[in-house]
Each structure stands twice: as C-alpha cells, then as structure tokens.
Design a protein around this motif. Structure first.
Motif, mmCIF file in Angstrom:
data_model
loop_
_atom_site.group_PDB
_atom_site.id
_atom_site.type_symbol
_atom_site.label_atom_id
_atom_site.label_comp_id
_atom_site.label_asym_id
_atom_site.label_seq_id
_atom_site.Cartn_x
_atom_site.Cartn_y
_atom_site.Cartn_z
ATOM 1 N N SER A 186 -6.013 15.328 77.567
ATOM 2 C CA SER A 186 -6.232 16.777 77.560
ATOM 3 C C SER A 186 -6.114 17.338 78.968
ATOM 4 N N HIS A 187 -5.995 18.665 79.039
ATOM 5 C CA HIS A 187 -5.935 19.335 80.338
ATOM 6 C C HIS A 187 -7.226 19.116 81.115
ATOM 7 N N GLU A 188 -8.367 19.180 80.423
ATOM 8 C CA GLU A 188 -9.652 19.023 81.088
ATOM 9 C C GLU A 188 -9.767 17.630 81.716
ATOM 10 N N LYS A 189 -9.338 16.608 80.979
ATOM 11 C CA LYS A 189 -9.402 15.252 81.518
ATOM 12 C C LYS A 189 -8.384 15.046 82.633
ATOM 13 N N ALA A 190 -7.268 15.759 82.553
ATOM 14 C CA ALA A 190 -6.284 15.694 83.631
ATOM 15 C C ALA A 190 -6.890 16.192 84.936
ATOM 16 N N GLU A 191 -7.675 17.258 84.856
ATOM 17 C CA GLU A 191 -8.316 17.787 86.054
ATOM 18 C C GLU A 191 -9.302 16.782 86.636
ATOM 19 N N LEU A 192 -9.987 16.040 85.771
ATOM 20 C CA LEU A 192 -10.923 15.024 86.252
ATOM 21 C C LEU A 192 -10.177 13.894 86.949
ATOM 22 N N ALA A 193 -9.067 13.454 86.358
ATOM 23 C CA ALA A 193 -8.295 12.370 86.972
ATOM 24 C C ALA A 193 -7.755 12.793 88.333
ATOM 25 N N ARG A 194 -7.310 14.035 88.438
ATOM 26 C CA ARG A 194 -6.829 14.533 89.733
ATOM 27 C C ARG A 194 -7.974 14.594 90.748
#
Length: 339
Positions: A186-194
């Motif tokens: 998801s987009h939200e998890k993408a932000e966490l990975a970044r």
C-alpha cells in the motif's frame, strides 16, 4: 514485583498479571529492571502452542526488552548497577521473559545500550534485528558480521518492508552500504519503507512487480530477505542475479511448504537459506549481536513512525491485548511499558 505469566498454553486470556518474589542473580547472571518489553509473533505463537496444555511451571512471555541493570552476580565484569541494556532471547528455553519488572538473565543475553538509544529502540532489536542480520549475512559473498560498507555494491530486496524484520533489514542493509529495494502492499506502507531508508519501493500488488524490480536492479538482486516464500518464490527467482541468496524467515499463515523453481534456481546457482534466529549457530548469533549493537550505536536502528516503524503501546496489565495486536497484524512494533 509484578509479572505476567501463563501456566497453560492457549488464547491470550491465559496471561495473568500477578505478584512474584523478587529474583536474584546467581554467578554469571545479571538482573535487569525492565522498562520496555517488545512483543513479536514468536511470543504469541509460543503462548498459544499447538493447543491448550498445562505447563510444568509458569512462563513469563516475551523475548525482547530493555532496561537498567540493578544487580549483578558473582563473576560478572561487563556490567555494573545502573548500566542501560537491551536483552535478547530472554524466554527461549527459559521461564523468565521480559513481561515482568525484574528479569534475571545469563550475562551473554544482555547488551549495553548507549545513552542516546532509547529503551523503545532497545526493546525492538532482539528477534527482528538478529533475524535480519542472519538473513543478510547468509549471502555467500557477505561477511559473517556486517559493518559499514560490508555490502557495498550489493542490492538487497526486502519483502514486506513495513514489518518489524523488514524494517530492521532495510536499516541494516543501508547501514552496511547496500542498495535496498522494499516491496509493500500500500501507499501507507511505502511511506514507512522509505522512512526506514529504502532507496526504492515497489508495490507488490501491481502486476508488473518483476519488471519494476528488474528495472531497478538490471544485474539482478543479490540478497532477498523473504517474509512469504511460498507466495514469492517464483518472483524471487526471476529478480535475483547469479549466485544470489534468498533468505526466508517466515511462512504464510496456513502454509508450511514451498514449491521451488528448480531449473531456474540451478541456472543462477541460487542459495535458498531458511532462518530461525533461535537455532542459529552460536558464532553467527554472537556476530549478529555485535553488529546490531554497532549499528544501534551509529544511530542506524531508529524506531517510531518517523523512522518507518510506528509504535503501539500497552501497559503491563494489558499484555494480552498486546499479544492480540501482534497476532492480528498491527503495522509497526508493539511495546509494553513495564516500569
């Protein structure tokens, strides 16, 4: 002192808060006043067991934690009263995990915690970071003990980059100099990975996942840190380069087997490595502890949403709810405030 324990395996309602007599360390042991206890999937799985069953003695759950040394046994030279520390494998084949105010542990399970590293961070190392280190260091051309620059020129793919182990793998990979690609849903998890430091993030629900990873790593990925090998084996084989390692540390719920594409794996000379931190060889485990301690001292293993790992907190009396939160897949890290 207050402690949470269970006398039979089962659902989280077997966990009870009670008073216990204060323990004291024997020779070679350290007593730690636990400030924060970390919860991992292995904690609720051990508590659940294979079904309801009486235990020979009460068990205090949770492997990871951080706090302050408040008593040392004879022969202990590495620690003094007042030292800040983090602990690992506290409840592995032992009755005394970290869901209690005072935990007595062998000296080797206790690690100094720098003053500028929080108890939250210390309680988040243990299972996730030691697992991530073993996955990364299992690569044939990696050193047994990671350090800054030791993965320079290598590309790491972290499956499930928003999970606790995935988060630690991103941070350790970046600290060691690798280029890190994370997959998320998801987009939200993408932000966490970044936020954790991943150089590239790919949404694995997109149909062109292999092509997207291939464009980022045209020579192929060197190391895959895999959370769901039964679902991703075919993808992993496609995106890896020659002599790569696919290190799997978990299985999907309801799945205990995997189909490995044999001929493609042979043609690339791939190594399939399965990881369980508890049974890692002693020298490999000690190397992982040293590397994680070094990375922490360098400020490379931060936690909190701004660093890609949101924290969900519970008081000691709500340890059952903390276990349930992890079992039900809460995103980020679950911590218990003990004292």
């Amino acid at each position: 002192m207050k402690a949470v324990s269970y006398s039979a395996t089962g659902d989280s309602d077997v966990l009870t808060l009670g008073e216990r007599e204060e323990p004291h360390p024997a020779a070679g042991e350290v007593r730690v006043r636990i400030h924060v206890s970390g919860v991992n999937p292995t904690d609720w799985k051990a508590r659940r067991g294979s079904g309801p069953a009486e235990l020979p003695r009460p068990q205090v759950p949770n492997q990871d934690g951080a706090g302050v040394v408040d008593e040392v046994g004879d022969g202990v030279t590495r620690f003094r009263v007042g030292d800040r520390v983090w602990v690992w494998d506290a409840a592995y084949q032992r009755p005394d995990g970290t869901a209690q105010e005072l935990a007595v542990l062998p000296e080797r399970l206790v690690v100094p915690l720098p003053d500028d590293v929080s108890f939250d961070e210390g309680a988040s190392f243990g299972i996730p970071a030691l697992t991530a280190h073993r996955a990364l260091s299992s690569y044939e051309h990696a050193p047994g003990e990671l350090s800054p620059g030791s993965l320079e020129g290598r590309t790491v793919l972290v499956a499930g980059g928003a999970g606790a182990v995935g988060h630690a793998a991103i941070q350790l990979g970046v600290w060691a100099g690798a280029t890190v690609i994370a997959t998320v849903s998801s987009h939200e998890k993408a932000e966490l990975a970044r936020a954790a430091g991943a150089h590239h993030v790919v949404n694995y629900t997109d149909p062109d996942t292999a092509e997207a990873i291939g464009a980022l790593a045209p020579r192929g990925v060197d190391i895959v840190v895999e959370v769901n090998v039964s679902a991703n084996a075919e993808l992993d084989v496609k995106v890896t380069g020659r002599n790569a390692t696919i290190a799997s540390y978990a299985d999907a719920p309801g799945s205990d087997s995997v189909t490995i594409p044999v001929r493609p794996s042979m043609s690339k000379n791939l190594r399939w490595q399965f990881v369980l931190t508890y049974t890692v060889a002693t020298e490999e485990k000690e190397a992982a502890v040293r590397a994680v301690a070094a990375a922490a001292a360098d400020g490379a293993l931060r936690v909190g949403e701004e660093h890609g790992l949101p924290i969900t907190r519970f008081p000691l009396a709500q340890t059952a709810a903390a276990h349930d939160a992890v079992e039900h897949g809460v995103v980020g890290k679950v911590l218990i405030d003990v004292s």
